[in-house]
Motif scaffolding. Structure first.
Motif, PDB file in Angstrom:
ATOM      1  N   UNK A   1       2.516   3.957   3.967  1.00 18.28           N
ATOM      2  CA  UNK A   1       3.700   4.933   2.675  1.00 18.28           C
ATOM      3  C   UNK A   1       3.637   3.613   1.683  1.00 18.28           C
ATOM      4  N   UNK A   2       4.173   2.940   2.554  1.00 15.24           N
ATOM      5  CA  UNK A   2       3.515   1.335   0.980  1.00 15.24           C
ATOM      6  C   UNK A   2       2.751   1.149   0.684  1.00 15.24           C
ATOM      7  N   UNK A   3       2.012   0.780   1.924  1.00 12.98           N
ATOM      8  CA  UNK A   3       0.395  -0.141   1.851  1.00 12.98           C
ATOM      9  C   UNK A   3      -0.151   1.068   0.274  1.00 12.98           C
ATOM     10  N   UNK A   4       0.389   2.464  -0.159  1.00 12.19           N
ATOM     11  CA  UNK A   4      -0.516   3.153  -0.034  1.00 12.19           C
ATOM     12  C   UNK A   4       0.198   3.494  -2.153  1.00 12.19           C
ATOM     13  N   UNK A   5       1.349   2.868  -1.566  1.00 12.16           N
ATOM     14  CA  UNK A   5       2.430   3.037  -3.004  1.00 12.16           C
ATOM     15  C   UNK A   5       1.677   2.415  -4.731  1.00 12.16           C
ATOM     16  N   UNK A   6       2.022   2.988  -5.377  1.00  8.35           N
ATOM     17  CA  UNK A   6       1.347   2.003  -6.426  1.00  8.35           C
ATOM     18  C   UNK A   6       2.040   0.381  -6.921  1.00  8.35           C
ATOM     19  N   UNK A   7       2.977  -0.012  -6.169  1.00  9.39           N
ATOM     20  CA  UNK A   7       3.878  -0.829  -6.136  1.00  9.39           C
ATOM     21  C   UNK A   7       2.958  -2.095  -5.413  1.00  9.39           C
ATOM     22  N   UNK A   8       2.049  -2.027  -4.312  1.00 13.39           N
ATOM     23  CA  UNK A   8       1.109  -2.957  -3.353  1.00 13.39           C
ATOM     24  C   UNK A   8       0.857  -3.956  -4.067  1.00 13.39           C
ATOM     25  N   UNK A   9       0.033  -3.262  -4.595  1.00 16.05           N
ATOM     26  CA  UNK A   9      -0.614  -4.325  -6.580  1.00 16.05           C
ATOM     27  C   UNK A   9       0.029  -5.309  -6.281  1.00 16.05           C
ATOM     28  N   UNK A  10       1.622  -5.785  -6.175  1.00 15.74           N
ATOM     29  CA  UNK A  10       2.232  -6.051  -7.141  1.00 15.74           C
ATOM     30  C   UNK A  10       2.672  -7.255  -5.773  1.00 15.74           C
ATOM     31  N   UNK A  11       3.174  -6.570  -5.020  1.00 14.64           N
ATOM     32  CA  UNK A  11       3.030  -7.383  -3.173  1.00 14.64           C
ATOM     33  C   UNK A  11       1.726  -8.141  -3.355  1.00 14.64           C
ATOM     34  N   UNK A  12       0.911  -7.570  -3.236  1.00 15.83           N
ATOM     35  CA  UNK A  12      -0.139  -8.978  -3.246  1.00 15.83           C
ATOM     36  C   UNK A  12      -0.022  -9.944  -3.884  1.00 15.83           C
ATOM     37  N   UNK A  13       0.340  -9.884  -4.688  1.00 15.36           N
ATOM     38  CA  UNK A  13       0.274 -10.743  -6.565  1.00 15.36           C
ATOM     39  C   UNK A  13       1.684 -11.882  -5.853  1.00 15.36           C
ATOM     40  N   UNK A  14       2.232 -10.563  -5.104  1.00 14.85           N
ATOM     41  CA  UNK A  14       3.494 -12.160  -4.707  1.00 14.85           C
ATOM     42  C   UNK A  14       3.194 -12.573  -3.713  1.00 14.85           C
ATOM     43  N   UNK A  15       2.168 -12.418  -2.784  1.00 10.42           N
ATOM     44  CA  UNK A  15       1.869 -12.753  -1.511  1.00 10.42           C
ATOM     45  C   UNK A  15       0.790 -13.934  -2.104  1.00 10.42           C
ATOM     46  N   UNK A  16       0.552 -13.805  -3.009  1.00 10.51           N
ATOM     47  CA  UNK A  16      -0.613 -14.597  -3.152  1.00 10.51           C
ATOM     48  C   UNK A  16      -0.379 -16.190  -3.170  1.00 10.51           C
ATOM     49  N   UNK A  17       0.212 -17.269  -3.334  1.00 12.07           N
ATOM     50  CA  UNK A  17       0.563 -18.033  -2.909  1.00 12.07           C
ATOM     51  C   UNK A  17       0.688 -18.613  -1.448  1.00 12.07           C
ATOM     52  N   UNK A  18       1.230 -18.211  -1.162  1.00 11.25           N
ATOM     53  CA  UNK A  18       1.142 -17.912   0.860  1.00 11.25           C
ATOM     54  C   UNK A  18      -0.306 -17.545   1.554  1.00 11.25           C
ATOM     55  N   UNK A  19      -1.056 -16.836   1.260  1.00 12.17           N
ATOM     56  CA  UNK A  19      -2.123 -16.464   2.097  1.00 12.17           C
ATOM     57  C   UNK A  19      -3.311 -16.807   1.338  1.00 12.17           C
ATOM     58  N   UNK A  20      -4.280 -18.242   2.394  1.00 11.50           N
ATOM     59  CA  UNK A  20      -4.678 -18.628   2.065  1.00 11.50           C
ATOM     60  C   UNK A  20      -6.210 -17.707   1.745  1.00 11.50           C
ATOM     61  N   UNK A  21      -6.315 -16.506   2.082  1.00  8.58           N
ATOM     62  CA  UNK A  21      -7.662 -15.966   2.109  1.00  8.58           C
ATOM     63  C   UNK A  21      -7.792 -14.894   3.324  1.00  8.58           C
ATOM     64  N   UNK A  22      -8.226 -15.515   4.413  1.00  9.35           N
ATOM     65  CA  UNK A  22      -8.330 -14.335   5.513  1.00  9.35           C
ATOM     66  C   UNK A  22      -6.735 -13.822   5.986  1.00  9.35           C
ATOM     67  N   UNK A  23      -6.881 -12.415   6.382  1.00 17.63           N
ATOM     68  CA  UNK A  23      -5.919 -12.260   6.876  1.00 17.63           C
ATOM     69  C   UNK A  23      -6.238 -10.855   7.821  1.00 17.63           C
ATOM     70  N   UNK A  24      -5.137 -11.074   9.345  1.00 21.04           N
ATOM     71  CA  UNK A  24      -5.346  -9.823   9.812  1.00 21.04           C
ATOM     72  C   UNK A  24      -4.687  -8.743  10.481  1.00 21.04           C
ATOM     73  N   UNK A  25      -4.613  -7.853  10.247  1.00 20.42           N
ATOM     74  CA  UNK A  25      -3.085  -6.744  10.526  1.00 20.42           C
ATOM     75  C   UNK A  25      -3.046  -6.084  11.841  1.00 20.42           C
ATOM     76  N   UNK A  26      -1.724  -5.473  12.388  1.00 18.54           N
ATOM     77  CA  UNK A  26      -1.792  -5.082  13.675  1.00 18.54           C
ATOM     78  C   UNK A  26      -0.439  -4.238  13.229  1.00 18.54           C
ATOM     79  N   UNK A  27      -0.325  -3.361  14.450  1.00 19.31           N
ATOM     80  CA  UNK A  27       0.481  -2.249  14.535  1.00 19.31           C
ATOM     81  C   UNK A  27       1.106  -2.315  16.180  1.00 19.31           C
ATOM     82  N   UNK A  28       1.698  -2.461  16.218  1.00 16.86           N
ATOM     83  CA  UNK A  28       2.179  -1.842  17.643  1.00 16.86           C
ATOM     84  C   UNK A  28       3.104  -1.754  17.760  1.00 16.86           C
ATOM     85  N   UNK A  29       3.798  -1.082  19.088  1.00 12.83           N
ATOM     86  CA  UNK A  29       5.165  -0.407  19.545  1.00 12.83           C
ATOM     87  C   UNK A  29       5.218  -1.134  20.770  1.00 12.83           C
ATOM     88  N   UNK A  30       6.512  -2.152  21.025  1.00 15.86           N
ATOM     89  CA  UNK A  30       6.298  -2.557  22.340  1.00 15.86           C
ATOM     90  C   UNK A  30       7.200  -2.313  23.405  1.00 15.86           C
TER      91      UNK A  30
END
Length: 196
Positions: free
Chosen positions: A67-96
């Protein structure tokens, strides 16, 4: 308290992030307001290669993260992360299999495995459960929600050397040899995580 869904992001880091990991603080300030997030977030550079980084974030459920990924504010979050992310990324989800207390240790091992044959799942889980139990759940694991044949394991250690010393002992060494006969070791590195 229920075991959360853990989001793991492995990403290429920027030079700015390698110099100052706190540049992600505005992004985590924003994420901390999302429904279902369980702060703190954990962020770190890979010890073996600082060009890679890790983010661990716990959620009440995968649906709340989506739901957070689908929210209109997600674009703003990506902008805030841009200074840290150098291009490639991979996301996983797990229940340990237990609460991921390894994230709070001086060094966190990050291991990704892929089953060579899904028919070996029960044996692989048995090996990992025995290792997890022997470490009093300092090492936890679970299949990714994206692909049940991909397993993420995180372990907490006092140092990288402590990890390698433990796995050199005969019993864990034999268990790991069997494990790697059944599953490909796709990623095995360490990080020192900071809390946000």
């Amino acid at each position: 308290m229920s075991i959360p869904t853990t989001e793991l992001v492995i990403f290429d880091t920027t030079e700015a992030f390698r110099k100052d990991q706190s540049i992600v603080r505005p992004a985590f300030d924003m994420v901390s307001k999302a429904d279902g997030v369980r702060m703190p977030a954990y962020v770190g550079l890979q010890i073996e290669n600082a060009a890679k980084g890790y983010v661990f974030l716990n959620w009440d459920s995968l649906a709340q993260h989506q739901a957070m990924l689908a929210a209109p504010s997600y674009g703003r979050l990506l902008e805030l992360l841009k200074p840290a992310y150098g291009g490639w990324s991979k996301m996983y989800h797990v229940i340990f299999n237990s609460h991921p207390i390894a994230l709070q240790q001086p060094v966190t091992e990050v291991l990704l495995l892929t089953l060579k044959n899904p028919s070996h799942r029960a044996e692989v889980f048995d090996i990992l459960t025995k290792i997890s139990d022997s470490t009093k759940k300092m090492l936890v694991f679970g299949p990714t929600l994206e692909d049940k044949n991909v397993i993420i394991l995180v372990g907490g250690w006092q140092s990288v050397e402590a990890h390698w010393n433990m796995v050199a002992n005969p019993e864990p060494k034999a268990a790991l040899e069997r494990l790697y006969a059944l599953a490909n070791k796709d990623h095995l590195f360490h990080t020192a995580l900071s809390r946000y």
